[in-house]
Design an enzyme around this catalytic site. Sequence first.
Site, short mmCIF file in Angstrom:
data_model
loop_
_atom_site.label_atom_id
_atom_site.label_comp_id
_atom_site.label_asym_id
_atom_site.label_seq_id
_atom_site.Cartn_x
_atom_site.Cartn_y
_atom_site.Cartn_z
N GLY A 71 4.77 0.81 -4.39
CA GLY A 71 3.39 1.15 -4.05
C GLY A 71 2.65 0.00 -3.39
O GLY A 71 3.14 -1.14 -3.33
N THR B 164 -7.21 -0.43 -9.88
CA THR B 164 -7.54 -1.00 -11.19
C THR B 164 -7.99 -2.46 -11.12
O THR B 164 -8.45 -3.00 -12.13
CB THR B 164 -6.32 -0.93 -12.13
OG1 THR B 164 -5.24 -1.66 -11.51
CG2 THR B 164 -5.88 0.51 -12.36
N ARG C 198 -1.50 -8.10 -8.87
CA ARG C 198 -0.17 -7.53 -8.66
C ARG C 198 0.89 -8.59 -8.88
O ARG C 198 0.68 -9.76 -8.52
CB ARG C 198 -0.06 -6.96 -7.24
CG ARG C 198 -0.99 -5.79 -7.00
CD ARG C 198 -0.93 -5.33 -5.54
NE ARG C 198 -1.86 -4.23 -5.30
CZ ARG C 198 -2.47 -4.01 -4.13
NH1 ARG C 198 -2.26 -4.80 -3.12
NH2 ARG C 198 -3.30 -2.99 -4.00
N LYS D 209 -3.18 1.84 5.82
CA LYS D 209 -3.37 1.29 7.17
C LYS D 209 -2.46 1.99 8.18
O LYS D 209 -2.91 2.36 9.27
CB LYS D 209 -3.06 -0.21 7.13
CG LYS D 209 -3.10 -0.85 8.49
CD LYS D 209 -2.91 -2.34 8.41
CE LYS D 209 -2.58 -2.86 9.79
NZ LYS D 209 -2.47 -4.31 9.81
N THR E 261 -2.30 3.52 -14.66
CA THR E 261 -3.64 3.26 -14.12
C THR E 261 -4.73 3.89 -15.00
O THR E 261 -5.92 3.75 -14.70
CB THR E 261 -3.76 3.86 -12.70
OG1 THR E 261 -3.46 5.27 -12.80
CG2 THR E 261 -2.78 3.23 -11.73
N ASN F 122 -4.54 7.76 -8.98
CA ASN F 122 -3.84 6.50 -9.27
C ASN F 122 -3.60 5.73 -7.97
O ASN F 122 -3.42 4.52 -7.98
CB ASN F 122 -2.50 6.76 -9.99
CG ASN F 122 -1.64 7.85 -9.35
OD1 ASN F 122 -2.09 8.57 -8.46
ND2 ASN F 122 -0.41 7.98 -9.82
N LYS G 195 0.31 1.69 3.12
CA LYS G 195 0.42 3.06 3.66
C LYS G 195 -0.90 3.51 4.30
O LYS G 195 -0.91 4.15 5.35
CB LYS G 195 0.80 4.05 2.54
CG LYS G 195 2.13 3.75 1.88
CD LYS G 195 2.41 4.68 0.72
CE LYS G 195 1.50 4.47 -0.47
NZ LYS G 195 1.65 3.19 -1.16
N GLN H 124 1.86 6.20 -3.86
CA GLN H 124 2.77 5.36 -4.65
C GLN H 124 3.94 4.91 -3.76
O GLN H 124 3.80 4.82 -2.57
CB GLN H 124 3.28 6.09 -5.90
CG GLN H 124 2.23 6.30 -6.98
CD GLN H 124 1.28 7.45 -6.71
OE1 GLN H 124 1.70 8.56 -6.43
NE2 GLN H 124 -0.01 7.21 -6.80
P1 GDP Z 1 -1.40 1.39 0.01
O1 GDP Z 1 -1.62 1.83 -1.40
O2 GDP Z 1 0.04 1.43 0.39
O3 GDP Z 1 -2.26 2.10 1.01
O4 GDP Z 1 -1.81 -0.14 0.06
P2 GDP Z 1 -3.14 -0.82 -0.58
O5 GDP Z 1 -4.30 -0.45 0.24
O6 GDP Z 1 -3.21 -0.55 -2.04
O7 GDP Z 1 -2.76 -2.34 -0.46
C1 GDP Z 1 -2.47 -2.93 0.77
C2 GDP Z 1 -3.44 -4.08 1.02
O8 GDP Z 1 -2.96 -4.88 2.07
C3 GDP Z 1 -4.82 -3.63 1.43
O9 GDP Z 1 -5.77 -4.56 0.96
C4 GDP Z 1 -4.75 -3.67 2.95
O10 GDP Z 1 -6.03 -3.85 3.56
C5 GDP Z 1 -3.89 -4.89 3.15
N1 GDP Z 1 -3.05 -4.92 4.35
C6 GDP Z 1 -2.37 -3.90 4.93
N2 GDP Z 1 -1.60 -4.38 5.92
C7 GDP Z 1 -1.77 -5.71 5.93
C8 GDP Z 1 -1.18 -6.77 6.73
O11 GDP Z 1 -0.35 -6.57 7.59
N3 GDP Z 1 -1.62 -8.04 6.44
C9 GDP Z 1 -2.55 -8.30 5.47
N4 GDP Z 1 -2.90 -9.57 5.26
N5 GDP Z 1 -3.10 -7.33 4.73
C10 GDP Z 1 -2.70 -6.06 4.96
P1 IMO Z 2 -0.58 3.56 -4.11
O1 IMO Z 2 -0.60 4.97 -3.55
C1 IMO Z 2 0.96 0.79 -7.11
C2 IMO Z 2 2.00 2.48 -11.00
C3 IMO Z 2 1.13 2.00 -12.15
C4 IMO Z 2 2.13 2.06 -13.29
C5 IMO Z 2 2.93 3.31 -12.95
C6 IMO Z 2 2.47 4.56 -13.69
O2 IMO Z 2 -1.87 2.85 -3.98
O3 IMO Z 2 0.58 2.81 -3.58
P2 IMO Z 2 0.38 6.15 -13.40
O4 IMO Z 2 -1.09 5.88 -13.52
O5 IMO Z 2 0.80 6.72 -12.11
O6 IMO Z 2 0.90 6.96 -14.57
O7 IMO Z 2 1.07 4.71 -13.57
O8 IMO Z 2 2.80 3.52 -11.55
N1 IMO Z 2 1.26 3.05 -9.87
C7 IMO Z 2 1.03 2.40 -8.72
N2 IMO Z 2 1.32 1.14 -8.36
N3 IMO Z 2 0.36 1.61 -6.23
C8 IMO Z 2 0.10 2.90 -6.57
O9 IMO Z 2 -0.39 3.81 -5.70
C9 IMO Z 2 0.38 3.33 -7.89
N4 IMO Z 2 0.23 4.49 -8.55
C10 IMO Z 2 0.78 4.32 -9.76
O10 IMO Z 2 0.66 0.70 -11.92
O11 IMO Z 2 3.00 0.96 -13.22
MG MG Z 3 -2.51 1.11 -3.15
#
Ligand code: GDP
Ligand code: IMO
Ligand code: MG
Length: 446
Positions: A33, A323, A327, A39, A150, A59, A37, A246
């Site tokens: 996770g 949350t 990480r 972006k 979460t 979550n 994604k 995730q």
């Molecule tokens: P997702 O759950 O897969 O959509 O990812 P999240 O948004 O939870 O976490 C990714 C984090 O990395 C976010 O704060 C984004 O703004 C940041 N991010 C995405 N791509 C890049 C990158 O290429 N470089 C940096 N420095 N940050 C990035």
């Molecule tokens: P995105 O979409 C990272 C993790 C939780 C925990 C496990 C189970 O932003 O990538 P849950 O609440 O789903 O029962 O928790 O899964 N988890 C994630 N970790 N990114 C996520 O989503 C997550 N969604 C759940 O931290 O370990």
């Molecule tokens: Mg995320």
Amino acid sequence: MRVAPERWFWAVQKHFFGKTTPMNSCVVGLQWGDEGKGKVVDILAENSDIIVRYGGGANAGHTVVVGDEKFALHILPSGSVRPGKTCVIANAVVVDPEVLINEIETLGRKGIRLDGRLLVSENAHVVLDYHKQEDRLREESLGKNKIGTTIRGIGPCYADKVGRSYAVRVGDLRDLQGLKAMIQNIVGYKNRLFGALYGAEPISAEDIFNKCIGYAEAMAPFIADTTEFLHDSIANGKSILFEGAQGSLLDIDHGTFPFVTSSNSSPLGMPSGSGVPAKMVQKFIGVAKAYSTRVGGGPFPTEQDNEIGQYIRDRGNEYGTTTGRPRRCGWFDAAAVSYSVAIGAIDSISLMHLDTLSGLKELRVCRGYKIDGKETTFFPANATRLAKAEPVYETLGCWDEEITGVRDFNDLPVNAKDYVCRLEELTKTPITMVGVGPERTEIIER
Ligand code: GDP
Ligand code: IMO
Ligand code: MG
């Protein structure tokens, strides 16, 4: 203007074979996770008509950065921030109405309206307060064996869906009289259960029902048969972008059980979650970070619980979008990513956060493991075996330069280019996008 590679693909198909079918694609996480994604979906949404969340719930935390504006989306598809795009929340998503309504209002305050372009499946299940209460009570009672969820009520809601008898679906919000009886029955059952198991105070069915009256009103315009809509849209030549939540290694059946989420968060969940068969999707795009992160419990062979992990956490701002938890950070694990590529038939990888690795004085990549004295490159998706895995590392060259301003792959420092190329070799998958910063435009397309 940038033309997405898939548009070229279909232009060539049209020219040589007369095919005009629009491209449907699916973006999924290849690690645990938070790969970026949000972006990648935001970028690809520019050339898609419809963006679909097909699994998970609040979550998820998907970040989209547009100029100085940062959006953290938990339940709405990341394409929501692009006006004019249709957004779908499909059957297998567990919908927390409070989060959904809040997100719709937050975007509305920023001038981004969802009216007429959001559809929420009538068959999606609803997360209510007692799910969140159960998630919390269970995690607290597990002590050191907790999963580290979460606490968004995800597991309990999916459990009620599979159990069937005590489940509420989005469509049930249309019949408040029927819903009232359902809630009374369910809350009575939950109170008996939580009282006996955890000594919990009873919750009020009336309070929950009163909240549902508000949810029903706010959500009424969006409730639809999303499967019918998606099939009609495909028949009418619309292009669909499926947005995974995730990561593949958190998949309930194919991840590191029990340290997983409660849904099929790998690409295998896309067809069942949306009602659109995988053969109607031409491209599966996997998103991975240039290193690894994980939130919550569970084995993590390449974890760097040291100053290297802290360096990555600080530079990459590796704190949970949902949350706020720090990480866990570690080296890129090619065995883990190759496993996700295999189960997802991944066509290409978007490698994010290459910029975060600038300045490290050591750079390693895991290409396999030693388990019980034997070397393997196949990721064991089993927490007990994975906990025994000793990573086998390769050391690669580092670079000091900041690369956030780079837009052409050839302008990267030579060691950064070699790093990307080595990951392509190890995962046997082309890396077609490289992230060099969080903002929408901070991307290198290859
Ligand atoms: P997702 O759950 O897969 O959509 O990812 P999240 O948004 O939870 O976490 C990714 C984090 O990395 C976010 O704060 C984004 O703004 C940041 N991010 C995405 N791509 C890049 C990158 O290429 N470089 C940096 N420095 N940050 C990035
Ligand atoms: P995105 O979409 C990272 C993790 C939780 C925990 C496990 C189970 O932003 O990538 P849950 O609440 O789903 O029962 O928790 O899964 N988890 C994630 N970790 N990114 C996520 O989503 C997550 N969604 C759940 O931290 O370990
Ligand atoms: Mg995320």
